[in-house]
Design an enzyme around this catalytic site. Sequence first.
Site, mmCIF file in Angstrom:
data_model
loop_
_atom_site.group_PDB
_atom_site.id
_atom_site.type_symbol
_atom_site.label_atom_id
_atom_site.label_comp_id
_atom_site.label_asym_id
_atom_site.label_seq_id
_atom_site.Cartn_x
_atom_site.Cartn_y
_atom_site.Cartn_z
ATOM 1 N N LEU A 12 44.609 50.348 30.339
ATOM 2 C CA LEU A 12 44.662 48.766 30.125
ATOM 3 C C LEU A 12 45.122 48.419 28.696
ATOM 4 O O LEU A 12 44.466 49.059 27.786
ATOM 5 C CB LEU A 12 43.460 48.224 30.377
ATOM 6 C CG LEU A 12 43.207 46.653 29.904
ATOM 7 C CD1 LEU A 12 44.239 45.589 30.568
ATOM 8 C CD2 LEU A 12 41.849 46.112 30.076
ATOM 9 N N THR A 63 36.146 53.950 31.829
ATOM 10 C CA THR A 63 35.462 54.005 30.524
ATOM 11 C C THR A 63 36.083 53.086 29.531
ATOM 12 O O THR A 63 37.457 52.944 29.768
ATOM 13 C CB THR A 63 35.426 55.585 29.965
ATOM 14 O OG1 THR A 63 36.728 55.971 29.835
ATOM 15 C CG2 THR A 63 34.728 56.448 30.693
HETATM 16 S S1 MYA Z 1 39.685 51.291 28.202
HETATM 17 C C1 MYA Z 1 41.162 51.001 27.145
HETATM 18 C C2 MYA Z 1 41.482 49.665 26.625
HETATM 19 N N1 MYA Z 1 42.531 49.474 25.797
HETATM 20 C C3 MYA Z 1 42.394 49.330 24.560
HETATM 21 O O1 MYA Z 1 41.454 49.117 23.940
HETATM 22 C C4 MYA Z 1 44.050 49.126 23.958
HETATM 23 C C5 MYA Z 1 44.104 48.261 22.734
HETATM 24 N N2 MYA Z 1 43.416 46.927 23.060
HETATM 25 C C6 MYA Z 1 44.101 46.182 23.855
HETATM 26 O O2 MYA Z 1 45.076 46.339 24.365
HETATM 27 C C7 MYA Z 1 43.556 44.845 24.449
HETATM 28 O O3 MYA Z 1 42.612 44.470 23.445
HETATM 29 C C8 MYA Z 1 42.778 44.845 25.858
HETATM 30 C C9 MYA Z 1 41.816 43.508 26.010
HETATM 31 C C10 MYA Z 1 43.713 44.672 26.848
HETATM 32 C C11 MYA Z 1 41.968 45.852 25.830
HETATM 33 N N3 MYA Z 1 38.040 47.083 29.373
HETATM 34 O O4 MYA Z 1 43.029 39.506 27.301
HETATM 35 P P1 MYA Z 1 41.866 39.142 26.482
HETATM 36 C C12 MYA Z 1 37.673 41.948 28.617
HETATM 37 C C13 MYA Z 1 37.663 45.982 30.164
HETATM 38 O O5 MYA Z 1 41.668 37.890 25.875
HETATM 39 P P2 MYA Z 1 42.594 41.313 24.741
HETATM 40 C C14 MYA Z 1 40.571 51.181 29.744
HETATM 41 O O6 MYA Z 1 41.867 51.230 29.874
HETATM 42 C C15 MYA Z 1 36.599 41.118 27.257
HETATM 43 O O7 MYA Z 1 35.544 41.566 27.305
HETATM 44 N N4 MYA Z 1 37.412 44.794 29.946
HETATM 45 O O8 MYA Z 1 41.593 40.311 25.360
HETATM 46 C C16 MYA Z 1 39.656 50.878 30.880
HETATM 47 C C17 MYA Z 1 36.970 39.887 27.765
HETATM 48 O O9 MYA Z 1 36.025 39.574 29.087
HETATM 49 P P3 MYA Z 1 34.732 38.857 28.753
HETATM 50 C C18 MYA Z 1 37.921 44.374 28.676
HETATM 51 O O10 MYA Z 1 41.981 41.981 23.528
HETATM 52 C C19 MYA Z 1 40.067 49.437 31.537
HETATM 53 C C20 MYA Z 1 38.276 39.804 28.097
HETATM 54 O O11 MYA Z 1 38.910 41.054 28.337
HETATM 55 C C21 MYA Z 1 38.183 45.483 27.851
HETATM 56 O O12 MYA Z 1 43.806 40.580 24.515
HETATM 57 C C22 MYA Z 1 39.002 49.076 32.567
HETATM 58 C C23 MYA Z 1 39.239 39.146 27.248
HETATM 59 O O13 MYA Z 1 40.705 39.162 27.624
HETATM 60 C C24 MYA Z 1 38.224 46.728 28.256
HETATM 61 N N5 MYA Z 1 38.493 47.987 27.518
HETATM 62 O O14 MYA Z 1 42.948 42.453 25.561
HETATM 63 C C25 MYA Z 1 39.393 47.701 33.012
HETATM 64 N N6 MYA Z 1 38.568 45.109 26.453
HETATM 65 O O15 MYA Z 1 35.155 37.252 28.280
HETATM 66 C C26 MYA Z 1 38.284 47.080 34.223
HETATM 67 C C27 MYA Z 1 38.087 43.710 26.646
HETATM 68 O O16 MYA Z 1 34.290 38.690 30.261
HETATM 69 C C28 MYA Z 1 38.742 47.950 35.314
HETATM 70 N N7 MYA Z 1 37.884 43.457 27.780
HETATM 71 O O17 MYA Z 1 33.793 39.618 27.894
HETATM 72 C C29 MYA Z 1 37.592 47.189 36.520
HETATM 73 C C30 MYA Z 1 38.217 47.987 37.895
HETATM 74 C C31 MYA Z 1 39.258 47.336 38.507
HETATM 75 C C32 MYA Z 1 39.303 47.966 39.757
HETATM 76 C C33 MYA Z 1 38.692 47.664 40.805
HETATM 77 C C34 MYA Z 1 38.933 47.982 42.164
HETATM 78 C C35 MYA Z 1 37.760 47.890 43.469
#
Ligand code: MYA
Length: 440
Positions: free
Chosen positions: A190, A224
């Site tokens: 992500l 994770t």
């Molecule tokens: S973990 C690696 C994540 N990537 C990075 O750390 C790379 C550098 N960072 C970024 O690119 C951005 O900061 C990311 C957030 C994209 C991480 N997992 O768009 P926003 C929530 C889940 O304004 P941004 C990996 O790849 C945050 O708590 N949620 O934020 C596994 C808030 O929600 P809430 C995360 O910083 C990914 C919301 O996003 C994460 O611009 C698993 C804010 O959005 C995170 N690592 O973008 C994903 N970081 O208000 C879940 C932040 O509620 C999969 N947030 O706290 C779930 C299962 C889906 C499939 C289901 C099938 C049934």
Amino acid sequence: MADNNVSSTPPAENQNPNPNSNDTIDPNNSNETETSIDAIAQKVQDSMTLSKRHKFWETQPVGQFKDSGNPSLPEGPIEPPTPLSEVKQEPYNLPGPYEWITCDMDTKEMCSEVYTLLANNYVEDDENMFRFNYSKDFLQWALRPPGHYRSWHIGVRVKTSKKLVAFITGVPARIRARDTVVSMAEINFLCVHKKLRSKRLAPVMIKEVTRRVHLENIWQAAYTAGVVLPTPISTCQYWHRSLNPKKLIDVGFSRLGARMTMSRTIKLYKLPDSPITPGFRKMELHDVPAVTRLLRGYLKQFVVAPDFDEDDVEHWLLPKEDVVDSFLVESCETHDITDFCSFYTLPSTVIGNQNYSTLKAAYSYYNVSTKTPLLQLMNDALIVAKKKGYDVFNALDVMENEVFLKELKFGPGDGQLQYYLYNYRLNQTLRPSELGLVLL
Ligand code: MYA
């Protein structure tokens, strides 16, 4: 490297939802006790600082903080599957300037675009000194296991320039939780371009991958992250074993210990030139059945672990240059395969250093010892990693890794890695040693 990121939550999304925050408990009234327990849970939530509220995650079928440690909730799926005909057929709306794409990771061009997005915008440590630099070959390997779906490799482009600015992926996996093998998606990579952060794009990416996973009749996922979200099934820690201490110190990855000189440090981490265990050799294609048997037997003891078959083992564990390395011990007498160890290659870019641009890191993957002591097996893994030019060998405290970490001179890292399941409840937080799963 610490796997952390910072997310900011706009204050407008964090209003106090509880108008009754002055409730008290009356132990003599069981009906009221229930409501009062709710009230306490609510109070705990309310007392959390604004930054800890999760506007998006609170709407998702994941363990919620308020339910932690509530044994009355059953283990298993949180929500039942919905009929496929009721799954939303069209993609979620993106802000006007952007469009969805499905990334064809078979092509060099797409791989390069994804590589560049991640190389410049993916996970950094807390001090922004290092950034993961997954290679193109690694990405192709990680995203194309047996049975993978192209539709789960999702990008977002700017409509006008066609520049790739966001990415998220899923790959299918069978994961066992206690006695149940569940078809899941493993969600990874992500990433939102640095210039588009904090605009709530990540929740849309997550909802879109969820929709596409649902379309394949799969309802659970594993992932994770460095950040704490509702609610980890386990909190793990990375440990680091210096192989090239001088470089690690020069780039600021580690520091010279108190009362240590560089030459004493180099001596401390010195390793023999070649593996010690007789019969230790690289895994080959013909070893797949034996390694599968060994691994399946070993992973049974963990509460959450992958359910690997031979195709999975061939894909995930057969050595691939600069992607994954696997070694095993073949008994000189019986020719049985008795032990196995593996690591994957994930370099990090060293940000803004005059002398070095990359750290070459090996990450402990799956290891099984039945005859060779795990300590000796992993010492041989360190020896071959050093020989292959890795600067550091990283391992989580999962499975039986604690047995060798301190003894083999690994030191604890500063970041923690949280493990999560989507739409699957476990009613106890797991110790890292109960986890038999490594995600890339
Ligand atoms: S973990 C690696 C994540 N990537 C990075 O750390 C790379 C550098 N960072 C970024 O690119 C951005 O900061 C990311 C957030 C994209 C991480 N997992 O768009 P926003 C929530 C889940 O304004 P941004 C990996 O790849 C945050 O708590 N949620 O934020 C596994 C808030 O929600 P809430 C995360 O910083 C990914 C919301 O996003 C994460 O611009 C698993 C804010 O959005 C995170 N690592 O973008 C994903 N970081 O208000 C879940 C932040 O509620 C999969 N947030 O706290 C779930 C299962 C889906 C499939 C289901 C099938 C049934």
